[in-house]
Design an enzyme around this catalytic site. Sequence first.
Site, mmCIF file in Angstrom:
data_model
loop_
_atom_site.group_PDB
_atom_site.id
_atom_site.type_symbol
_atom_site.label_atom_id
_atom_site.label_comp_id
_atom_site.label_asym_id
_atom_site.label_seq_id
_atom_site.Cartn_x
_atom_site.Cartn_y
_atom_site.Cartn_z
ATOM 1 N N TYR A 74 54.995 25.006 29.561
ATOM 2 C CA TYR A 74 54.053 25.258 29.716
ATOM 3 C C TYR A 74 52.698 25.570 30.215
ATOM 4 C CZ TYR A 74 50.007 27.061 26.505
ATOM 5 O OH TYR A 74 48.812 28.497 25.774
ATOM 6 N N PHE A 126 42.236 53.480 41.665
ATOM 7 C CA PHE A 126 43.339 53.634 40.983
ATOM 8 C C PHE A 126 42.880 54.183 39.272
ATOM 9 C CE2 PHE A 126 47.151 52.776 38.274
ATOM 10 C CZ PHE A 126 47.729 53.535 38.094
ATOM 11 N N ASP A 127 43.420 54.602 38.680
ATOM 12 C CA ASP A 127 42.860 54.218 36.788
ATOM 13 C C ASP A 127 42.652 53.717 35.816
ATOM 14 O OD1 ASP A 127 45.588 54.371 36.610
ATOM 15 O OD2 ASP A 127 45.981 56.076 35.654
ATOM 16 N N ASP A 216 42.521 45.667 46.390
ATOM 17 C CA ASP A 216 43.550 45.486 45.466
ATOM 18 C C ASP A 216 44.740 46.660 45.806
ATOM 19 O OD1 ASP A 216 45.343 47.352 43.281
ATOM 20 O OD2 ASP A 216 43.360 48.924 42.743
ATOM 21 N N ALA A 218 48.650 45.509 45.517
ATOM 22 C CA ALA A 218 49.290 46.353 44.964
ATOM 23 C C ALA A 218 50.527 46.554 45.617
ATOM 24 C CB ALA A 218 49.240 47.460 43.843
ATOM 25 N N LYS A 259 54.977 46.200 42.142
ATOM 26 C CA LYS A 259 55.104 47.231 44.327
ATOM 27 C C LYS A 259 55.429 46.275 44.279
ATOM 28 C CE LYS A 259 52.051 49.505 40.845
ATOM 29 N NZ LYS A 259 50.803 49.227 40.321
ATOM 30 N N HIS A 451 45.782 60.632 29.149
ATOM 31 C CA HIS A 451 47.772 61.233 30.075
ATOM 32 C C HIS A 451 48.861 60.241 29.496
ATOM 33 C CE1 HIS A 451 45.407 57.837 32.734
ATOM 34 N NE2 HIS A 451 47.181 58.006 33.452
HETATM 35 N N1 F0G Z 1 45.677 49.067 41.082
HETATM 36 C C1 F0G Z 1 47.111 49.857 41.866
HETATM 37 C C2 F0G Z 1 46.285 50.590 43.252
HETATM 38 C C3 F0G Z 1 48.078 50.904 41.174
HETATM 39 O O1 F0G Z 1 48.434 51.872 41.421
HETATM 40 C C4 F0G Z 1 48.390 50.157 39.688
HETATM 41 C C5 F0G Z 1 49.335 50.563 39.113
HETATM 42 C C6 F0G Z 1 47.197 48.995 39.235
HETATM 43 C C7 F0G Z 1 46.377 48.559 39.771
HETATM 44 C C8 F0G Z 1 47.419 48.595 38.420
HETATM 45 O O2 F0G Z 1 48.658 47.590 37.931
HETATM 46 O O3 F0G Z 1 50.260 48.547 36.281
HETATM 47 O O4 F0G Z 1 50.324 46.102 37.285
HETATM 48 O O5 F0G Z 1 48.441 46.505 35.183
HETATM 49 N N2 F0G Z 1 48.974 51.976 39.487
HETATM 50 C C9 F0G Z 1 51.138 51.973 38.233
HETATM 51 C C10 F0G Z 1 51.357 53.689 39.102
HETATM 52 C C11 F0G Z 1 50.981 51.749 36.901
HETATM 53 O O6 F0G Z 1 52.049 54.311 38.860
HETATM 54 O O7 F0G Z 1 50.906 54.033 40.185
HETATM 55 P P1 F0G Z 1 49.587 47.225 36.892
#
Ligand code: F0G
Length: 467
Positions: A74, A126-127, A216, A218, A259, A451
């Site tokens: 843990y 990103f969304d 950010d 990823a 990613k 979406h």
């Molecule tokens: N930032 C970026 C640039 C992303 O593309 C994503 C996720 C996230 C943050 C959030 O990360 O999914 O681990 O919580 N992108 C995926 C996509 C979902 O399909 O582009 P997460």
Amino acid sequence: MDKFKHPAEPFRIKAVEPIALLPREKREEVLRAAKYNVFKIKAQDIYIDLLTDSGTGAMSNQQWAALMMGDESYAGARSFYRFESIVRDITGKKHIIPTHQGRVAENVLFSSILKKGDYIPNNTHFDTTRANVSHKGGIPIDFPCPEASSDEELPFKGNMDTLRLRRFIEEKGADRIPAVFMTVTNNSMGGQPVSMSNIRETAALCKENGILFFFDCARYAENCYFIKQYEPGYQNKSIKEIALELFSYADGALMSAKKDGLANMGGFAAVNDDDLARRIIELLIIIEGFPTYGGMSGRDIDAVAVGLQEALNEDYLEYRIGQVAYFGRILERAGAPIIKPSGGHAIFIDAARFLPHIPNRHFPGQALTVELYREGGIRAVEIGSLMFGGYDPNTGEEIHAARELVRLAVPRRVYTASHLDYVAEIVGRIGNRKDQIGGFKITRQATYLRHFTVELDEIAPKGISVK
Ligand code: F0G
């Protein structure tokens, strides 16, 4: 190299996962049952899944071996210290805070720095970042560079518009902007990379104004590969050196390790400031877990640690970026207007140009997404007015996205050139009968990230009845 080839895979296949194409009538049935929302389709009913490159990659033998080394204690697990040391080695940041995916890192950071009405600028959110900022009472705002929406083939169309950012800071005042974000690569703008010089300039602007600068990150490894390829002065540097320089300009970074962590689950926040780290960790313990596991199991943490290192391998990146570029070329040859140059993780088809007879309000991107499944069992995702549109809360007016795109994301180390050739063939077939394709109307939707759960109904094109 031949235009219609890409570098051969720097790996061979050790385990396979069967996939199959359902018959056409069954695919129609699946679409109807999913209310034309591909997020509601069962994976078993998909042939080629290009919904996302997130968490869908194939792990290496080294990563599978690392799973066995996972320490499930843990507190203070060995897995965490291995992970911490690798993330610190790449990002140079002091506090490494694991989370089970990127959006939790967003949640804990924005909860710790945002006051109601504060702004968070980004080259493009990103969304999930956009939603997390809004959810904490902040106002997300995008400053993509002007070239981002041009058709010119320029190398760094993911850049921040620093001129507009500077003016915005002057206008609103730095005290209303707790942080500026830079998304590398810029997912919502076609997966386009950001140049080191643009990063440097943005970081300097933030420093000048006492604003935190965050990545950010990823897909930072893919971004670093583009820098190496296209930015003068980086050709002889290793990807790791480029990454270190990139992170050196920032106060912190949030990462979805699904990613460029080459893992199926994982993420982190990396920050330098002690007080900020303390606030993040306090919240993390409430919503995610103890700070040496942050919502992940020990074995997942080890898989991420190994994956992060593998993603910096140049043979891998050459193959990866080369495969996506190849995909772009064959889609174009099949008649699809795509965003150029091709980005790091996906090809984006401009659905407004592909299906010009469908107006924004009837979601041309969704129409193409549905056709991809109908024609070939392929799953893609709309990144247009369905994802980013909605209604202005003040005026009630309909908002449309700047572009109506369909993203065909390429999972890492999963599909071969033959799979991609198949997708291009399906796109060609759809192109040959475009006039028979109608748009969509929404029958049900949620307030945030609509979406994912939206329900739709098909609108028949003039003179044709929907099956
Ligand atoms: N930032 C970026 C640039 C992303 O593309 C994503 C996720 C996230 C943050 C959030 O990360 O999914 O681990 O919580 N992108 C995926 C996509 C979902 O399909 O582009 P997460």
